[in-house]
Design an enzyme around this catalytic site. Structure first.
Site, mmCIF file in Angstrom:
data_model
loop_
_atom_site.group_PDB
_atom_site.id
_atom_site.type_symbol
_atom_site.label_atom_id
_atom_site.label_comp_id
_atom_site.label_asym_id
_atom_site.label_seq_id
_atom_site.Cartn_x
_atom_site.Cartn_y
_atom_site.Cartn_z
ATOM 1 N N ASN A 9 1.325 12.872 -1.838
ATOM 2 C CA ASN A 9 -0.103 13.212 -1.847
ATOM 3 C C ASN A 9 -0.344 14.030 -3.113
ATOM 4 O OD1 ASN A 9 -2.647 14.198 -1.457
ATOM 5 N ND2 ASN A 9 -2.261 15.040 0.582
ATOM 6 N N ARG A 84 -1.066 8.726 -0.614
ATOM 7 C CA ARG A 84 -2.382 9.010 -0.046
ATOM 8 C C ARG A 84 -3.422 8.863 -1.160
ATOM 9 N NH1 ARG A 84 -5.508 14.514 0.717
ATOM 10 N NH2 ARG A 84 -7.214 13.722 1.947
ATOM 11 N N HIS A 173 -10.568 11.645 6.198
ATOM 12 C CA HIS A 173 -9.578 12.022 7.225
ATOM 13 C C HIS A 173 -9.200 10.819 8.099
ATOM 14 C CE1 HIS A 173 -11.154 16.463 7.252
ATOM 15 N NE2 HIS A 173 -10.105 16.351 6.436
ATOM 16 N N ARG A 231 -16.664 24.686 2.923
ATOM 17 C CA ARG A 231 -17.734 23.700 2.692
ATOM 18 C C ARG A 231 -18.853 23.888 3.709
ATOM 19 N NH1 ARG A 231 -13.948 18.476 2.725
ATOM 20 N NH2 ARG A 231 -12.153 19.803 2.303
ATOM 21 N N GLU A 374 -0.281 13.089 9.300
ATOM 22 C CA GLU A 374 -0.796 12.172 8.281
ATOM 23 C C GLU A 374 0.335 11.527 7.497
ATOM 24 O OE1 GLU A 374 -3.729 15.418 7.435
ATOM 25 O OE2 GLU A 374 -4.946 13.737 6.760
#
Ligand code: AMP
Length: 391
Positions: A9, A84, A173, A231, A374
Protein backbone atom coordinates in the site's frame (compact mmCIF):
# COMPACT_ATOMS: atom_id res chain seq x y z
CA UNK A 1 -1.64 -22.37 -4.69
CA UNK A 2 0.40 -22.38 -1.55
CA UNK A 3 2.64 -19.36 -1.24
CA UNK A 4 2.60 -15.86 0.18
CA UNK A 5 1.30 -12.71 -1.46
CA UNK A 6 3.19 -9.48 -0.81
CA UNK A 7 0.62 -6.73 -0.25
CA UNK A 8 1.83 -3.20 -0.90
CA UNK A 9 0.00 0.00 0.00
CA UNK A 10 2.08 2.85 -1.35
CA UNK A 11 1.34 6.43 -0.25
CA UNK A 12 3.10 9.64 -1.25
CA UNK A 13 5.69 9.35 1.54
CA UNK A 14 5.06 5.87 2.94
CA UNK A 15 4.83 2.19 2.00
CA UNK A 16 2.84 -0.25 4.10
CA UNK A 17 3.54 -3.91 3.39
CA UNK A 18 2.46 -7.36 4.54
CA UNK A 19 3.58 -10.78 3.39
CA UNK A 20 0.32 -12.72 3.63
CA UNK A 21 0.75 -16.52 3.74
CA UNK A 22 -1.88 -18.83 2.29
CA UNK A 23 -3.00 -20.07 5.71
CA UNK A 24 -3.88 -17.84 8.68
CA UNK A 25 -1.83 -19.99 11.09
CA UNK A 26 1.47 -18.87 9.51
CA UNK A 27 2.92 -15.57 10.81
CA UNK A 28 2.58 -12.44 8.70
CA UNK A 29 5.67 -10.29 8.14
CA UNK A 30 4.48 -6.70 8.05
CA UNK A 31 5.75 -3.18 8.35
CA UNK A 32 5.73 0.44 7.33
CA UNK A 33 8.36 2.60 5.63
CA UNK A 34 7.63 6.25 6.30
CA UNK A 35 8.94 9.78 5.74
CA UNK A 36 10.17 8.71 2.29
CA UNK A 37 11.64 11.53 0.23
CA UNK A 38 12.84 13.37 3.37
CA UNK A 39 16.14 12.92 5.18
CA UNK A 40 15.02 10.63 8.02
CA UNK A 41 13.07 7.81 6.38
CA UNK A 42 12.53 4.77 8.58
CA UNK A 43 11.31 1.19 8.20
CA UNK A 44 9.49 -0.40 11.12
CA UNK A 45 7.87 -3.79 11.28
CA UNK A 46 7.48 -7.28 12.67
CA UNK A 47 9.67 -10.24 11.71
CA UNK A 48 8.77 -13.94 11.54
CA UNK A 49 9.46 -14.45 15.28
CA UNK A 50 6.97 -11.70 16.07
CA UNK A 51 9.77 -9.33 17.14
CA UNK A 52 9.55 -5.69 16.11
CA UNK A 53 12.39 -3.94 14.29
CA UNK A 54 13.22 -0.38 13.28
CA UNK A 55 15.73 0.55 10.61
CA UNK A 56 16.90 4.03 9.51
CA UNK A 57 16.64 4.50 5.72
CA UNK A 58 18.22 7.98 5.45
CA UNK A 59 16.99 9.79 2.32
CA UNK A 60 15.45 6.68 0.74
CA UNK A 61 12.87 7.02 -2.03
CA UNK A 62 10.15 4.45 -2.82
CA UNK A 63 12.51 2.17 -4.77
CA UNK A 64 15.13 2.04 -2.03
CA UNK A 65 12.46 1.49 0.61
CA UNK A 66 11.08 -1.43 -1.42
CA UNK A 67 14.60 -2.88 -1.64
CA UNK A 68 14.87 -2.66 2.17
CA UNK A 69 11.44 -4.32 2.49
CA UNK A 70 12.64 -7.09 0.18
CA UNK A 71 15.53 -7.81 2.59
CA UNK A 72 13.01 -8.04 5.43
CA UNK A 73 11.13 -10.88 3.69
CA UNK A 74 13.75 -13.24 5.12
CA UNK A 75 14.45 -14.95 1.79
CA UNK A 76 10.79 -15.72 1.06
CA UNK A 77 9.83 -15.12 -2.57
CA UNK A 78 6.19 -14.13 -2.85
CA UNK A 79 3.90 -15.77 -5.37
CA UNK A 80 2.67 -12.34 -6.48
CA UNK A 81 2.36 -8.73 -5.39
CA UNK A 82 -1.07 -7.25 -4.61
CA UNK A 83 -1.24 -3.46 -4.76
CA UNK A 84 -3.85 -1.35 -3.07
CA UNK A 85 -4.99 1.26 -5.60
CA UNK A 86 -7.36 3.90 -4.27
CA UNK A 87 -9.32 4.83 -7.40
CA UNK A 88 -10.29 2.55 -10.26
CA UNK A 89 -12.95 4.89 -11.66
CA UNK A 90 -15.65 3.14 -13.70
CA UNK A 91 -13.03 1.19 -15.62
CA UNK A 92 -12.23 -1.32 -12.88
CA UNK A 93 -15.13 -3.29 -11.46
CA UNK A 94 -12.77 -5.82 -9.87
CA UNK A 95 -9.08 -6.50 -9.29
CA UNK A 96 -6.85 -6.65 -12.38
CA UNK A 97 -3.61 -8.38 -13.32
CA UNK A 98 -1.22 -5.52 -14.01
CA UNK A 99 0.15 -4.98 -17.51
CA UNK A 100 0.98 -1.81 -19.46
CA UNK A 101 -2.71 -1.30 -20.37
CA UNK A 102 -3.77 -1.51 -16.72
CA UNK A 103 -1.04 0.97 -15.71
CA UNK A 104 -2.25 3.34 -18.46
CA UNK A 105 -5.88 2.99 -17.29
CA UNK A 106 -4.86 3.77 -13.67
CA UNK A 107 -2.94 6.79 -14.97
CA UNK A 108 -6.08 8.02 -16.75
CA UNK A 109 -7.98 7.80 -13.45
CA UNK A 110 -5.42 9.95 -11.61
CA UNK A 111 -7.52 13.11 -12.06
CA UNK A 112 -10.12 11.56 -9.73
CA UNK A 113 -7.56 10.80 -6.99
CA UNK A 114 -4.63 13.18 -7.58
CA UNK A 115 -3.12 12.58 -4.13
CA UNK A 116 -3.44 8.79 -4.09
CA UNK A 117 -3.27 7.18 -7.52
CA UNK A 118 0.11 8.64 -8.59
CA UNK A 119 1.63 7.44 -5.29
CA UNK A 120 0.03 3.99 -5.69
CA UNK A 121 1.44 3.85 -9.24
CA UNK A 122 4.92 4.81 -8.08
CA UNK A 123 4.80 1.65 -5.97
CA UNK A 124 3.58 -0.44 -8.92
CA UNK A 125 6.33 0.84 -11.20
CA UNK A 126 9.12 0.37 -8.64
CA UNK A 127 7.88 -3.11 -7.75
CA UNK A 128 7.67 -4.15 -11.42
CA UNK A 129 11.32 -3.05 -11.82
CA UNK A 130 12.46 -4.85 -8.68
CA UNK A 131 10.49 -8.07 -9.23
CA UNK A 132 10.52 -8.60 -12.99
CA UNK A 133 8.51 -11.65 -13.94
CA UNK A 134 6.49 -11.67 -10.69
CA UNK A 135 2.74 -11.26 -11.31
CA UNK A 136 1.33 -8.00 -9.93
CA UNK A 137 -2.33 -7.38 -9.23
CA UNK A 138 -4.12 -4.06 -8.67
CA UNK A 139 -6.91 -4.16 -6.07
CA UNK A 140 -9.09 -1.05 -6.06
CA UNK A 141 -10.83 0.62 -3.10
CA UNK A 142 -13.64 1.66 -5.43
CA UNK A 143 -14.25 -1.64 -7.30
CA UNK A 144 -16.57 -3.23 -4.71
CA UNK A 145 -18.96 -0.28 -5.09
CA UNK A 146 -19.25 -0.57 -8.87
CA UNK A 147 -22.48 -2.52 -8.25
CA UNK A 148 -24.21 0.66 -7.00
CA UNK A 149 -27.30 1.40 -9.11
CA UNK A 150 -27.52 4.81 -10.85
CA UNK A 151 -29.97 6.13 -8.23
CA UNK A 152 -27.20 5.71 -5.64
CA UNK A 153 -24.17 6.77 -7.67
CA UNK A 154 -25.53 9.75 -9.61
CA UNK A 155 -25.44 13.25 -8.14
CA UNK A 156 -28.38 15.48 -9.06
CA UNK A 157 -26.12 17.52 -11.34
CA UNK A 158 -26.18 18.29 -15.06
CA UNK A 159 -25.70 15.06 -17.02
CA UNK A 160 -22.64 16.34 -18.89
CA UNK A 161 -20.66 16.48 -15.63
CA UNK A 162 -21.14 12.74 -15.33
CA UNK A 163 -20.69 11.75 -18.96
CA UNK A 164 -17.84 14.10 -19.85
CA UNK A 165 -16.00 14.29 -16.52
CA UNK A 166 -16.88 11.15 -14.54
CA UNK A 167 -18.45 13.16 -11.70
CA UNK A 168 -20.46 10.58 -9.76
CA UNK A 169 -20.30 8.76 -6.47
CA UNK A 170 -17.64 6.00 -6.40
CA UNK A 171 -17.28 5.05 -2.73
CA UNK A 172 -14.11 3.89 -0.96
CA UNK A 173 -12.99 1.38 1.72
CA UNK A 174 -14.41 -1.26 -0.66
CA UNK A 175 -11.84 -3.86 0.37
CA UNK A 176 -12.84 -3.51 4.02
CA UNK A 177 -16.62 -3.51 3.40
CA UNK A 178 -16.22 -6.55 1.12
CA UNK A 179 -14.15 -8.44 3.70
CA UNK A 180 -16.36 -7.81 6.74
CA UNK A 181 -19.64 -8.45 4.89
CA UNK A 182 -18.31 -11.76 3.48
CA UNK A 183 -17.18 -12.68 6.97
CA UNK A 184 -20.63 -11.75 8.36
CA UNK A 185 -22.22 -14.00 5.71
CA UNK A 186 -19.94 -16.87 6.76
CA UNK A 187 -20.43 -16.37 10.49
CA UNK A 188 -24.21 -15.94 10.30
CA UNK A 189 -24.93 -18.48 7.58
CA UNK A 190 -27.00 -15.79 5.83
CA UNK A 191 -26.26 -14.18 2.50
CA UNK A 192 -28.31 -11.27 3.57
CA UNK A 193 -28.62 -7.55 3.95
CA UNK A 194 -25.91 -5.89 6.03
CA UNK A 195 -25.12 -2.36 7.01
CA UNK A 196 -21.38 -2.08 7.61
CA UNK A 197 -19.66 0.76 9.44
CA UNK A 198 -15.92 1.12 8.86
CA UNK A 199 -14.90 3.54 11.62
CA UNK A 200 -11.21 4.40 11.71
CA UNK A 201 -9.43 7.64 10.95
CA UNK A 202 -11.40 7.52 7.71
CA UNK A 203 -15.00 6.42 8.19
CA UNK A 204 -17.65 5.12 5.82
CA UNK A 205 -20.85 3.11 5.87
CA UNK A 206 -22.15 0.67 3.28
CA UNK A 207 -25.37 -1.21 2.44
CA UNK A 208 -24.67 -4.72 1.13
CA UNK A 209 -27.23 -7.14 -0.25
CA UNK A 210 -26.19 -10.71 -1.11
CA UNK A 211 -22.55 -9.73 -1.37
CA UNK A 212 -23.11 -6.63 -3.53
CA UNK A 213 -22.64 -3.03 -2.46
CA UNK A 214 -25.88 -1.10 -3.11
CA UNK A 215 -24.98 2.22 -1.53
CA UNK A 216 -22.19 3.76 0.50
CA UNK A 217 -21.51 7.03 2.29
CA UNK A 218 -18.36 8.19 0.48
CA UNK A 219 -18.74 9.69 -2.97
CA UNK A 220 -16.58 11.24 -5.67
CA UNK A 221 -13.87 11.61 -3.03
CA UNK A 222 -13.35 10.08 0.44
CA UNK A 223 -14.57 13.36 1.99
CA UNK A 224 -18.30 12.72 1.57
CA UNK A 225 -20.42 11.05 4.22
CA UNK A 226 -20.02 10.69 7.98
CA UNK A 227 -17.71 12.82 10.14
CA UNK A 228 -14.20 11.33 10.43
CA UNK A 229 -10.94 11.86 12.34
CA UNK A 230 -9.99 15.09 10.57
CA UNK A 231 -12.46 15.10 7.63
CA UNK A 232 -15.74 16.98 7.81
CA UNK A 233 -17.90 14.49 5.91
CA UNK A 234 -21.08 16.04 4.47
CA UNK A 235 -21.41 19.81 4.58
CA UNK A 236 -23.74 22.13 2.72
CA UNK A 237 -22.38 22.25 -0.86
CA UNK A 238 -22.92 26.02 -0.59
CA UNK A 239 -20.23 26.18 2.10
CA UNK A 240 -17.39 26.37 -0.43
CA UNK A 241 -18.82 29.43 -2.18
CA UNK A 242 -19.63 31.00 1.17
CA UNK A 243 -16.09 30.59 2.51
CA UNK A 244 -14.62 31.87 -0.74
CA UNK A 245 -16.88 34.93 -0.92
CA UNK A 246 -17.19 35.87 2.75
CA UNK A 247 -13.75 34.90 4.07
CA UNK A 248 -11.80 35.15 0.82
CA UNK A 249 -10.42 31.66 1.28
CA UNK A 250 -8.65 30.13 -1.73
CA UNK A 251 -9.64 26.60 -2.79
CA UNK A 252 -6.51 25.04 -1.27
CA UNK A 253 -7.40 26.46 2.16
CA UNK A 254 -10.97 25.16 1.95
CA UNK A 255 -9.68 21.74 0.94
CA UNK A 256 -7.15 21.74 3.79
CA UNK A 257 -9.74 22.71 6.41
CA UNK A 258 -12.32 20.15 5.28
CA UNK A 259 -9.79 17.32 4.97
CA UNK A 260 -7.30 17.97 7.77
CA UNK A 261 -8.77 20.31 10.36
CA UNK A 262 -12.37 19.15 10.70
CA UNK A 263 -14.14 16.01 11.96
CA UNK A 264 -13.37 14.88 15.51
CA UNK A 265 -10.33 17.16 15.62
CA UNK A 266 -12.18 20.27 14.47
CA UNK A 267 -15.21 19.76 16.69
CA UNK A 268 -13.25 18.92 19.84
CA UNK A 269 -10.42 21.40 19.32
CA UNK A 270 -8.34 18.66 20.93
CA UNK A 271 -7.49 15.56 18.89
CA UNK A 272 -8.71 13.13 16.23
CA UNK A 273 -7.86 10.14 18.45
CA UNK A 274 -11.04 8.53 19.82
CA UNK A 275 -9.20 7.07 22.84
CA UNK A 276 -8.10 10.54 23.93
CA UNK A 277 -11.54 11.98 23.25
CA UNK A 278 -13.26 9.33 25.36
CA UNK A 279 -10.82 10.01 28.22
CA UNK A 280 -11.34 13.79 27.88
CA UNK A 281 -15.12 13.40 27.82
CA UNK A 282 -14.91 11.39 31.05
CA UNK A 283 -13.11 14.41 32.57
CA UNK A 284 -15.87 16.77 31.45
CA UNK A 285 -14.30 18.27 28.30
CA UNK A 286 -17.29 19.79 26.46
CA UNK A 287 -15.60 19.80 23.03
CA UNK A 288 -14.78 16.10 23.31
CA UNK A 289 -18.36 15.30 24.35
CA UNK A 290 -19.78 17.25 21.39
CA UNK A 291 -17.35 15.66 18.92
CA UNK A 292 -18.32 12.14 20.00
CA UNK A 293 -22.02 13.01 19.98
CA UNK A 294 -21.89 14.43 16.44
CA UNK A 295 -19.73 11.50 15.28
CA UNK A 296 -22.18 8.87 16.58
CA UNK A 297 -25.27 10.75 15.40
CA UNK A 298 -23.88 11.11 11.88
CA UNK A 299 -23.10 7.40 11.74
CA UNK A 300 -26.60 6.42 12.92
CA UNK A 301 -28.16 8.87 10.46
CA UNK A 302 -26.07 7.48 7.62
CA UNK A 303 -26.97 3.86 8.52
CA UNK A 304 -30.66 4.76 8.68
CA UNK A 305 -30.43 6.43 5.26
CA UNK A 306 -28.54 3.51 3.71
CA UNK A 307 -31.14 1.05 5.01
CA UNK A 308 -33.37 2.38 2.17
CA UNK A 309 -31.07 0.57 -0.27
CA UNK A 310 -31.75 -2.89 1.22
CA UNK A 311 -34.69 -5.19 0.51
CA UNK A 312 -34.17 -6.63 3.99
CA UNK A 313 -31.92 -5.71 6.90
CA UNK A 314 -30.32 -8.66 8.71
CA UNK A 315 -27.82 -6.82 10.81
CA UNK A 316 -25.06 -4.31 11.44
CA UNK A 317 -21.31 -4.86 11.33
CA UNK A 318 -18.76 -2.60 13.05
CA UNK A 319 -15.11 -2.50 12.00
CA UNK A 320 -12.04 -0.19 11.86
CA UNK A 321 -10.01 1.09 14.83
CA UNK A 322 -13.02 2.76 16.48
CA UNK A 323 -15.63 0.20 15.37
CA UNK A 324 -13.51 -2.68 16.68
CA UNK A 325 -12.45 -1.08 19.95
CA UNK A 326 -14.92 1.48 21.20
CA UNK A 327 -17.79 -0.35 22.91
CA UNK A 328 -19.15 3.07 23.88
CA UNK A 329 -19.37 4.37 20.30
CA UNK A 330 -21.09 1.15 19.19
CA UNK A 331 -23.59 1.42 22.04
CA UNK A 332 -24.34 5.07 21.28
CA UNK A 333 -24.88 4.38 17.58
CA UNK A 334 -27.21 1.47 18.36
CA UNK A 335 -29.20 3.56 20.88
CA UNK A 336 -29.78 6.14 18.13
CA UNK A 337 -31.49 3.50 15.94
CA UNK A 338 -34.41 2.40 18.18
CA UNK A 339 -36.70 1.72 15.18
CA UNK A 340 -34.25 -0.90 13.80
CA UNK A 341 -35.23 -3.46 16.46
CA UNK A 342 -31.69 -3.86 17.77
CA UNK A 343 -30.94 -5.37 21.17
CA UNK A 344 -27.40 -4.91 22.40
CA UNK A 345 -25.80 -7.40 24.78
CA UNK A 346 -23.94 -4.77 26.82
CA UNK A 347 -21.67 -7.25 28.60
CA UNK A 348 -20.50 -8.96 25.42
CA UNK A 349 -20.22 -5.55 23.73
CA UNK A 350 -17.89 -4.22 26.42
CA UNK A 351 -15.72 -7.36 26.17
CA UNK A 352 -15.46 -7.31 22.36
CA UNK A 353 -12.37 -5.13 21.89
CA UNK A 354 -8.71 -5.37 20.85
CA UNK A 355 -9.15 -7.30 17.63
CA UNK A 356 -11.78 -9.74 18.92
CA UNK A 357 -14.49 -10.90 16.58
CA UNK A 358 -17.89 -11.31 18.16
CA UNK A 359 -21.66 -11.17 17.98
CA UNK A 360 -22.86 -8.49 20.37
CA UNK A 361 -26.66 -8.64 20.12
CA UNK A 362 -29.08 -10.18 22.59
CA UNK A 363 -31.58 -11.26 19.94
CA UNK A 364 -33.35 -9.28 17.24
CA UNK A 365 -31.28 -8.24 14.27
CA UNK A 366 -27.67 -9.39 14.34
CA UNK A 367 -24.91 -7.10 15.57
CA UNK A 368 -21.31 -8.03 14.79
CA UNK A 369 -17.87 -6.70 15.51
CA UNK A 370 -15.53 -7.97 12.80
CA UNK A 371 -11.89 -6.82 12.72
CA UNK A 372 -11.16 -5.78 9.17
CA UNK A 373 -8.34 -7.38 7.19
CA UNK A 374 -7.70 -5.29 4.11
CA UNK A 375 -4.31 -6.94 3.50
CA UNK A 376 -5.90 -10.40 3.73
CA UNK A 377 -8.66 -9.39 1.31
CA UNK A 378 -6.12 -7.93 -1.16
CA UNK A 379 -4.20 -11.23 -0.97
CA UNK A 380 -7.43 -13.21 -1.60
CA UNK A 381 -8.30 -11.08 -4.66
CA UNK A 382 -4.70 -11.34 -5.92
CA UNK A 383 -4.83 -15.14 -5.72
CA UNK A 384 -8.20 -15.15 -7.52
CA UNK A 385 -6.73 -13.13 -10.38
CA UNK A 386 -3.80 -15.53 -10.69
CA UNK A 387 -6.09 -18.54 -10.71
CA UNK A 388 -8.30 -17.01 -13.39
CA UNK A 389 -5.29 -16.05 -15.48
CA UNK A 390 -3.92 -19.59 -15.34
CA UNK A 391 -7.28 -21.32 -15.92
P1 AMP B 1 -7.75 3.08 12.12
O1 AMP B 1 -7.67 4.21 11.12
O2 AMP B 1 -8.66 1.96 11.67
O3 AMP B 1 -6.41 2.59 12.57
O4 AMP B 1 -8.46 3.67 13.43
C1 AMP B 1 -7.89 4.74 14.14
C2 AMP B 1 -8.89 5.20 15.20
O5 AMP B 1 -9.20 4.10 16.07
C3 AMP B 1 -8.37 6.32 16.07
O6 AMP B 1 -9.38 7.29 16.26
C4 AMP B 1 -8.12 5.61 17.41
O7 AMP B 1 -8.28 6.50 18.47
C5 AMP B 1 -9.24 4.58 17.40
N1 AMP B 1 -8.98 3.55 18.40
C6 AMP B 1 -7.99 2.63 18.42
N2 AMP B 1 -8.05 1.91 19.57
C7 AMP B 1 -9.12 2.39 20.28
C8 AMP B 1 -9.71 2.08 21.56
N3 AMP B 1 -9.21 1.12 22.33
N4 AMP B 1 -10.80 2.79 21.93
C9 AMP B 1 -11.30 3.77 21.17
N5 AMP B 1 -10.78 4.11 19.96
C10 AMP B 1 -9.71 3.43 19.52
Amino acid sequence: MNASVLVINCGSSSIKYALVPSTPEQPRLAGLAERLGGSDARLRGIDSRGDSFSQALGDADHTRALEAILHRLEGQRPLAVGHRIVHGGEHFTRAALIDDDVVAAIERTAALAPLHNPANLAGVKATRRLFPGLPQVAVFDTAFHQTLPPRAYRYALPEALYHDHGIRRYGFHGTSHAYVSQRADTLSGLEGGWLTAHLGNGCSTCAIWQGQSLDTSMGLTPLEGVAMGTRSGDVDPGLHAHLARQLGWPLERIDEVLNRESGLLGLSGLTNDMRELEAAEAHGHPGAALAIEVFCYRIAKSLAALSCALPRLDGLVFTGGIGENSARVRERVILLLPHFGLQLNRTVNSETIRGREGRIDAGGRQLWVIPTDEEGQIAIETRQQLQEASA
